[in-house]
Write an enzyme that holds these catalytic residues in place. Structure first.
Site, PDB file in Angstrom:
ATOM      1  N   HIS A  37       0.831  -1.204   0.000  1.00 54.29           N
ATOM      2  CA  HIS A  37       0.000   0.000   0.000  1.00 54.29           C
ATOM      3  C   HIS A  37       0.874   1.265   0.000  1.00 54.29           C
ATOM      4  O   HIS A  37       0.702   2.151  -0.835  1.00 54.29           O
ATOM      5  CB  HIS A  37      -0.917  -0.042   1.228  1.00 54.29           C
ATOM      6  N   TYR A  56     -10.999   4.639   1.227  1.00 55.00           N
ATOM      7  CA  TYR A  56     -10.101   3.511   0.956  1.00 55.00           C
ATOM      8  C   TYR A  56     -10.780   2.420   0.126  1.00 55.00           C
ATOM      9  O   TYR A  56     -10.335   2.066  -0.951  1.00 55.00           O
ATOM     10  CB  TYR A  56      -9.634   2.895   2.278  1.00 55.00           C
TER      11      TYR A  56
HETATM   12  N1  BES Z   1      -1.593   7.916   4.255  1.00 52.70           N
HETATM   13  C1  BES Z   1      -2.171   6.928   5.092  1.00 52.70           C
HETATM   14  C2  BES Z   1      -2.182   7.311   6.538  1.00 52.70           C
HETATM   15  C3  BES Z   1      -2.891   8.607   6.860  1.00 52.70           C
HETATM   16  C4  BES Z   1      -4.041   9.007   6.198  1.00 52.70           C
HETATM   17  C5  BES Z   1      -2.402   9.407   7.858  1.00 52.70           C
HETATM   18  C6  BES Z   1      -4.655  10.209   6.529  1.00 52.70           C
HETATM   19  C7  BES Z   1      -3.025  10.593   8.186  1.00 52.70           C
HETATM   20  C8  BES Z   1      -4.153  11.008   7.514  1.00 52.70           C
HETATM   21  C9  BES Z   1      -1.498   5.572   4.910  1.00 52.70           C
HETATM   22  O1  BES Z   1      -1.097   5.319   3.615  1.00 52.70           O
HETATM   23  C10 BES Z   1      -2.488   4.512   5.246  1.00 52.70           C
HETATM   24  O2  BES Z   1      -3.495   4.479   4.600  1.00 52.70           O
HETATM   25  N2  BES Z   1      -2.209   3.655   6.203  1.00 52.70           N
HETATM   26  C11 BES Z   1      -3.055   2.553   6.533  1.00 52.70           C
HETATM   27  C12 BES Z   1      -2.566   1.338   5.804  1.00 52.70           C
HETATM   28  C13 BES Z   1      -3.563   0.456   5.195  1.00 52.70           C
HETATM   29  C14 BES Z   1      -4.791   1.000   4.628  1.00 52.70           C
HETATM   30  C15 BES Z   1      -2.963  -0.633   4.351  1.00 52.70           C
HETATM   31  C16 BES Z   1      -2.985   2.312   8.028  1.00 52.70           C
HETATM   32  O3  BES Z   1      -2.192   2.964   8.704  1.00 52.70           O
HETATM   33  O4  BES Z   1      -3.719   1.504   8.551  1.00 52.70           O
HETATM   34 ZN    ZN Z   2      -2.789   5.060   2.324  1.00 56.46          ZN
END
Ligand code: BES
Ligand code: ZN
Length: 628
Positions: free
Chosen positions: A316, A406
């Site tokens: 991801h 997502y």
């Molecule tokens: N970019 C995001 C994390 C994020 C989003 C931080 C919005 C702050 C504000 C990261 O890529 C993400 O989506 N992480 C997910 C992973 C998963 C969907 C595979 C997580 O941390 O769970």
């Molecule tokens: Zn993400």
């Protein structure tokens, strides 16, 4: 405009906070550009140079942020600040600096956005230098005492910028529609290594001085820093991993497939644009599974499950190197363009790595979560959060971080793919990334591109509007099936309905290795929320989910334990909450503890005891959920 109005109202309610040299009068409403006060239309940063000292004794960063700016002829430069102490502002290059008047606020101190920092400049000013230090209110920063690290003998610092926390450690025009290059000179304790979302050192130097360059323009939420007792391990093919020394072997094992993921990604949507791709394994307090900081994905140590079962999170974050980092959401309302595309892309990478069946299982797990999320959203105060295109004006952009962006986003693309065929889809996505590279895109721009380059071109009828501007899951959505999941669901029902009672003491399904982690997750989820304690005990005896070193499994088990009042799991749950700060796990656990009258006090006590171990991103969300 709406936000300006709300902010002015807000300002009337809250005392005004001003640090200006001259006492400033509240004046015309401050420009607001979707979660940013900055006036990037009039003047915007093109390059940022940071010159900072990292001090672990005072837990402060201090120094100067030098902005090279493109000025359209304005005499005011407006930046975003939150929880920063501004000492002075100058204009001019470093040999010719001239002190300038500035004011903070005035009349505006917004709990979400912070404050505008307004600097008086000349119509031809192109360098603005802001001397500052961070404070305890700098929410991006997590300063960890050595006890919270793996080695337990060196402290650690890391930042989390997305969505709008960069302004809490750098005075900056904090809008994802602006792109900047950056460089940095950092002074850190000489026994620690500093790394950034930029070109990175591979080992420590005796002075503790490090220089960084990010030569490709990025939105500023991707500026990131970490300082700790770090070593580097090469994984081959321009990839590697930074971590504390004792985690190196485990990390190299867990992420061995990284070069293959890179190959798969490049084969799909074109060349990787950022040269190097490394991972950084953070301490357990890190609030996310992963964060796509360019060249250096920040990763949660819970991914080190020992069996490579959670590497899709890395797929991801790697995918974000295209969707998000190369082509960026213009505003946080367009967040699905970052995350939906990334989840789709992640699944395509996983298909290459583990095959179609495994990848479908991963997608299905997410789809189940989406359905639950949509139910929650439908009954919340903001049912419109079920649209892909959001309206987050006046709200925390964090509110948009749901499975809608997502998973509904990804299923939109999966459904589109099934309609147009994979070949056309891949050509379209490759050209999308190429056409919009190093720019920001909003939903409308995407729709026009989709119309022109795919739908009209091939005369395809696809109702994207119901996906983007309406709630729920459209009827056209593709339907995935998994035999594995169906069989563990049957197993779960049979167990609950006593159909295999005679084998209770020694369950026929007591070997972990008989099923995948995703199948076990489905098994646990499928158990009723008020399942008998006797049954929980049998599962515990046969499978000991509390003790698995897989945080996803432990999480599902603890959720079930709370809803069914199965107290033998609580000591394990307590240790889990003490150690792990990943919001995706601990927020729902605290919410469940709070919801259950039998455990409410426990939840509150534990949060009080452990909140010091969490990043502000997690502790703020939990405090809100617990109505503190
Ligand atoms: N970019 C995001 C994390 C994020 C989003 C931080 C919005 C702050 C504000 C990261 O890529 C993400 O989506 N992480 C997910 C992973 C998963 C969907 C595979 C997580 O941390 O769970
Ligand atoms: Zn993400």
């Amino acid at each position: 405009m709406k936000l300006i109005f709300k902010l002015s109202l807000f300002a009337l309610l809250i005392f005004s906070c001003t640090h200006s040299k001259k006492e400033a009068q509240p004046e015309k409403p401050t420009p607001v550009n979707n979660h940013s006060f900055s006036n990037i239309e009039e003047i915007h940063t093109t390059h940022l140079h940071l010159d900072l000292t990292v001090d672990f004794t005072t837990k402060k960063l201090s120094g100067v942020a030098r902005h090279k700016m493109e000025n359209q002829g304005t005499n005011q430069a407006i930046f975003d600040v939150k929880g920063l102490k501004i000492h002075k502002v100058t204009t001019g290059d470093s040999e010719n600096e001239k002190s300038r008047d500035f004011k903070i606020g005035p009349g505006i101190k917004n709990t979400i956005l912070g404050q505008p920092l307004i600097v008086n400049i000349d119509k031809n000013t192109s360098f603005v230098n802001i001397y500052y230090e961070t404070t305890e209110e700098s929410e991006a920063l997590d300063w960890l005492d050595s006890a919270l690290t793996s080695s337990k003998n060196k402290p650690f610092l890391y930042t989390q910028g997305q969505a709008i926390l960069t302004r809490t450690w750098i005075p900056i025009q904090d809008a994802p529609s602006n792109r900047i290059t950056y460089s940095a000179d950092l002074k850190v304790p000489s026994d620690l290594l500093a790394v950034m979302s930029a070109s990175n050192p591979k080992e420590k130097n005796t002075e503790g001085n490090y220089h960084f360059d990010m030569k490709q323009p990025i939105p500023c939420y991707l500026i990131a820093l970490a300082v700790g007792d770090l070593v580097y391990g090469d994984l081959g093919n321009q990839t590697g991993v930074y971590c504390e020394p004792e985690l190196l072997d485990a990390s190299k094992y867990e992420f061995e497939d990284l070069p293959n993921m890179m190959k798969a990604a490049e084969k799909l949507y074109g060349k990787y644009a950022w040269e190097q791709y490394d991972l950084l394994i953070l301490p357990y307090s890190f609030p996310f599974g992963g964060m796509e900081n360019p060249r250096l994905t920040f990763a949660n140590p819970t991914l080190l499950a020992g069996d490579r079962s959670l590497v899709s999170v890395i797929a991801h974050e790697l995918a974000h190197s295209w969707s998000g980092n190369l082509v960026t959401n213009e505003t946080w309302n367009d967040f699905w363009l970052n995350e939906g595309f990334t989840v789709y892309f992640e699944n395509r990478i996983m298909e290459e790595i583990i095959g179609k069946r495994g990848a479908d299982n991963l997608a299905l797990i997410e789809f189940f979560e989406l359905r639950e999320e949509l139910e929650r959203i439908e009954n919340s105060g903001h049912p419109e959060d079920a649209h892909l295109f959001l309206d987050l004006d006046g709200r925390d952009p964090d509110d948009g971080m749901t499975d809608v962006a997502y998973v509904k986003g990804a299923f939109f693309l999966k459904t589109l793919e099934s309609k147009v065929g994979r070949d056309k889809m891949d050509v379209f996505l490759t050209s999308y990334f190429n056409h919009f590279k190093f720019t920001s895109v909003n939903t409308q721009k995407f729709v026009s591109y989709l119309e022109k380059e795919l739908l009209q071109k091939y005369n395809i009828d696809f109702n994207y509007e119901e996906w983007i501007y309406q709630p729920g899951i459209p009827k056209s959505c593709i339907d995935l099936k998994s035999d594995g999941f169906e069989s563990v669901k049957e197993m779960s029902s049979a167990f609950v309905n006593d159909e295999i009672a005679e084998k209770w003491e020694n369950l026929p399904f007591n070997k972990r290795s008989d099923y995948s982690v995703q199948e076990w997750l489905t098994f646990i989820r499928h158990l009723p929320s008020d399942i008998d304690n006797e049954k929980m005990k049998i599962l515990d005896k046969n499978l000991a989910f509390s003790e698995w070193t897989n945080a996803e499994i432990q999480f599902e088990w603890f959720m079930k334990s709370i809803s069914s009042n199965y107290s033998p799991a609580y000591p394990y749950l307590k240790s889990f909450l003490e150690k792990i700060g990943r919001r995706k796990f601990i927020l729902p656990l605290y919410e469940a503890l709070y919801k259950n009258e039998n455990t409410r006090k426990k939840g509150l006590d534990w949060f009080n005891e452990f909140k010091k171990n969490y990043h502000a991103v997690s502790s703020n969300s939990i405090a809100k959920a617990l109505k503190l």
